[in-house]
Design an enzyme around this catalytic site. Structure first.
Site, PDB file in Angstrom:
ATOM      1  N   SER A  10       8.053  14.685 -14.593  1.00 59.21           N
ATOM      2  CA  SER A  10       7.808  15.720 -13.592  1.00 59.21           C
ATOM      3  C   SER A  10       9.137  16.284 -13.095  1.00 59.21           C
ATOM      4  O   SER A  10       9.877  15.627 -12.353  1.00 59.21           O
ATOM      5  CB  SER A  10       7.013  15.149 -12.415  1.00 59.21           C
ATOM      6  OG  SER A  10       7.013  16.101 -11.383  1.00 59.21           O
ATOM      7  N   HIS A  29       6.297  18.225 -17.138  1.00 53.42           N
ATOM      8  CA  HIS A  29       5.274  18.426 -16.112  1.00 53.42           C
ATOM      9  C   HIS A  29       5.850  19.297 -15.003  1.00 53.42           C
ATOM     10  O   HIS A  29       6.901  18.984 -14.424  1.00 53.42           O
ATOM     11  CB  HIS A  29       4.866  17.048 -15.581  1.00 53.42           C
ATOM     12  CG  HIS A  29       3.712  17.054 -14.643  1.00 53.42           C
ATOM     13  ND1 HIS A  29       2.409  17.057 -15.055  1.00 53.42           N
ATOM     14  CD2 HIS A  29       3.678  17.038 -13.282  1.00 53.42           C
ATOM     15  CE1 HIS A  29       1.600  17.034 -14.009  1.00 53.42           C
ATOM     16  NE2 HIS A  29       2.343  17.025 -12.916  1.00 53.42           N
ATOM     17  N   ASP A  80       5.027  20.975 -11.367  1.00 47.88           N
ATOM     18  CA  ASP A  80       4.148  20.893 -10.200  1.00 47.88           C
ATOM     19  C   ASP A  80       4.300  22.142  -9.338  1.00 47.88           C
ATOM     20  O   ASP A  80       5.312  22.315  -8.671  1.00 47.88           O
ATOM     21  CB  ASP A  80       4.527  19.675  -9.356  1.00 47.88           C
ATOM     22  CG  ASP A  80       4.096  18.373 -10.008  1.00 47.88           C
ATOM     23  OD1 ASP A  80       2.913  18.239 -10.344  1.00 47.88           O
ATOM     24  OD2 ASP A  80       4.959  17.479 -10.180  1.00 47.88           O
ATOM     25  N   MET A 121       3.070  24.056  -6.088  1.00 51.13           N
ATOM     26  CA  MET A 121       2.385  23.777  -4.809  1.00 51.13           C
ATOM     27  C   MET A 121       2.486  24.989  -3.897  1.00 51.13           C
ATOM     28  O   MET A 121       3.557  25.587  -3.789  1.00 51.13           O
ATOM     29  CB  MET A 121       3.050  22.597  -4.110  1.00 51.13           C
ATOM     30  CG  MET A 121       3.124  21.338  -4.960  1.00 51.13           C
ATOM     31  SD  MET A 121       3.966  20.035  -4.054  1.00 51.13           S
ATOM     32  CE  MET A 121       4.003  18.742  -5.309  1.00 51.13           C
ATOM     33  N   HIS A 159       0.788  21.825 -13.604  1.00 49.69           N
ATOM     34  CA  HIS A 159      -0.175  21.250 -12.662  1.00 49.69           C
ATOM     35  C   HIS A 159      -0.201  22.147 -11.428  1.00 49.69           C
ATOM     36  O   HIS A 159       0.742  22.154 -10.635  1.00 49.69           O
ATOM     37  CB  HIS A 159       0.289  19.819 -12.329  1.00 49.69           C
ATOM     38  CG  HIS A 159      -0.550  19.119 -11.306  1.00 49.69           C
ATOM     39  ND1 HIS A 159      -0.143  17.942 -10.698  1.00 49.69           N
ATOM     40  CD2 HIS A 159      -1.766  19.401 -10.786  1.00 49.69           C
ATOM     41  CE1 HIS A 159      -1.074  17.554  -9.846  1.00 49.69           C
ATOM     42  NE2 HIS A 159      -2.065  18.412  -9.883  1.00 49.69           N
ATOM     43  N   MET A 207      -1.293  22.998  -7.897  1.00 49.75           N
ATOM     44  CA  MET A 207      -1.845  22.499  -6.632  1.00 49.75           C
ATOM     45  C   MET A 207      -1.911  23.696  -5.700  1.00 49.75           C
ATOM     46  O   MET A 207      -1.156  23.801  -4.717  1.00 49.75           O
ATOM     47  CB  MET A 207      -0.956  21.378  -6.091  1.00 49.75           C
ATOM     48  CG  MET A 207      -1.178  20.071  -6.836  1.00 49.75           C
ATOM     49  SD  MET A 207       0.219  18.944  -6.677  1.00 49.75           S
ATOM     50  CE  MET A 207       1.245  19.565  -7.990  1.00 49.75           C
ATOM     51  N   MET A 261      -5.199  11.894 -10.159  1.00 54.98           N
ATOM     52  CA  MET A 261      -4.095  11.743  -9.204  1.00 54.98           C
ATOM     53  C   MET A 261      -4.087  10.309  -8.677  1.00 54.98           C
ATOM     54  O   MET A 261      -5.092   9.823  -8.162  1.00 54.98           O
ATOM     55  CB  MET A 261      -4.266  12.716  -8.033  1.00 54.98           C
ATOM     56  CG  MET A 261      -4.113  14.182  -8.377  1.00 54.98           C
ATOM     57  SD  MET A 261      -2.591  14.585  -9.257  1.00 54.98           S
ATOM     58  CE  MET A 261      -1.347  14.019  -8.094  1.00 54.98           C
ATOM     59  N   ASP A 274      -1.136  10.730 -12.734  1.00 52.82           N
ATOM     60  CA  ASP A 274      -0.030  11.422 -12.075  1.00 52.82           C
ATOM     61  C   ASP A 274       0.189  10.883 -10.662  1.00 52.82           C
ATOM     62  O   ASP A 274      -0.680  11.026  -9.790  1.00 52.82           O
ATOM     63  CB  ASP A 274      -0.355  12.923 -12.031  1.00 52.82           C
ATOM     64  CG  ASP A 274       0.774  13.759 -11.431  1.00 52.82           C
ATOM     65  OD1 ASP A 274       1.861  13.225 -11.202  1.00 52.82           O
ATOM     66  OD2 ASP A 274       0.542  14.963 -11.209  1.00 52.82           O
TER      67      ASP A 274
HETATM   68  C1  DX5 Z   1       2.449  14.955  -6.801  1.00 52.48           C
HETATM   69  C2  DX5 Z   1       2.823  15.548  -8.149  1.00 52.48           C
HETATM   70  C3  DX5 Z   1       3.391  14.558  -9.112  1.00 52.48           C
HETATM   71  C4  DX5 Z   1       4.704  13.968  -8.667  1.00 52.48           C
HETATM   72  C5  DX5 Z   1       5.085  12.820  -9.552  1.00 52.48           C
HETATM   73  O1  DX5 Z   1       1.783  15.900  -6.057  1.00 52.48           O
HETATM   74  O2  DX5 Z   1       1.673  16.111  -8.766  1.00 52.48           O
HETATM   75  O3  DX5 Z   1       3.510  15.131 -10.406  1.00 52.48           O
HETATM   76  O4  DX5 Z   1       5.735  14.902  -8.675  1.00 52.48           O
HETATM   77  O5  DX5 Z   1       6.186  12.186  -8.978  1.00 52.48           O
HETATM   78  P1  DX5 Z   1       6.254  10.582  -8.826  1.00 52.48           P
HETATM   79  O6  DX5 Z   1       6.184  10.016 -10.233  1.00 52.48           O
HETATM   80  O7  DX5 Z   1       7.573  10.355  -8.156  1.00 52.48           O
HETATM   81  O8  DX5 Z   1       5.072  10.156  -8.005  1.00 52.48           O
HETATM   82 ZN    ZN Z   2       1.741  16.673 -10.919  1.00 53.64          ZN
END
Ligand code: DX5
Ligand code: ZN
Length: 221
Positions: A8, A33, A35, A37, A66, A68, A137, A175
């Site tokens: 990630s 990956h 993320d 948000m 991903h 969010m 998750m 994840d």
């Molecule tokens: C959380 C994210 C994850 C996160 C993973 O909302 O979707 O992908 O960045 O990071 P670690 O492995 O540090 O939990």
């Molecule tokens: Zn993620």
């Protein structure tokens, strides 16, 4: 099938994106990956289109994006143009999940569904064949570096059972808080893709941390 690892980039150093992408490209990582948000679906804002564009220009691995964000269906074409290979939307953020997954596939991407820790796996029984991946998750989404929620191992096993019953090849991704302490049991339960942020990016040798997760399945078999 050996487990795939999807580091990630959220936990990477965005001031040194060239460096982060260079080692990721040279590593055995299977995906990158990303993320995204929005500060509404989750209580944090990460990065959006311009940063993803910069990642895409440098990445030589498929992007595992991903989302969010609320109403992700508004941006599917944009994420396709930004090079998403897997595009994962949250079950909890989509009113018309079936339509959204079909639109993702029609654009040429692989559709994924993410489930929050409190969303039960059985809710997927009618939709699983439409998804190429389910992201379970194992933390409440919004932040890297949180502690792994142990009941995820049982959810992985339940999902593996459901996919066997329905006869669909959906990949199981986990994840949040994934690392050497839980990788082997997740793989034994049926996980195919491990997302790893802190356990990879905070390691002294991130590429070696990726390899260690990939071999956790072999060592734990
Ligand atoms: C959380 C994210 C994850 C996160 C993973 O909302 O979707 O992908 O960045 O990071 P670690 O492995 O540090 O939990
Ligand atoms: Zn993620």
């Amino acid at each position: 099938m050996p487990v795939a690892v999807s580091p990630s980039i959220l936990l990477g150093d965005f001031g040194r994106l060239d460096h982060e992408l260079a080692w990721l490209n040279a590593s055995t990582a299977d995906y990158i990956h990303c993320d995204v948000m929005d500060g509404v679906f989750v209580p944090n804002i990460s990065f959006g289109m311009p940063v993803l564009e910069a990642i895409q220009r440098r990445a030589q691995k498929p992007l595992d994006v991903h989302l969010m964000i609320v109403q992700p269906e508004r941006y599917l074409e944009r994420f396709h143009a930004l090079g998403a290979h897997i595009l994962t939307v949250h079950h909890e953020a989509c009113t018309h999940l079936h339509r959204t997954l079909q639109s993702i596939r029609a654009l040429g991407m692989r559709p994924g569904i993410a489930l929050n820790p409190n969303t039960p796996v059985h809710l997927l029984s009618d939709i699983l064949p439409e998804a190429d991946l389910v992201c379970l998750m194992s933390v409440n989404p919004g932040f890297g570096g949180q502690a792994f929620i142990p009941h995820t191992v049982r959810k992985v096993a339940e999902l593996a059972e459901l996919r066997a019953r329905l006869g669909c090849p959906t990949l199981i991704e986990v994840d949040g808080g994934v690392g050497p302490a839980n990788a082997a049991e997740l793989i034994r339960a049926g996980a195919d893709v491990l997302v790893a942020g802190s356990s990879v990016f905070k390691a002294a040798d991130p590429a070696a941390a990726v390899r260690a997760l990939q071999s956790a399945g072999i060592a734990g078999a």
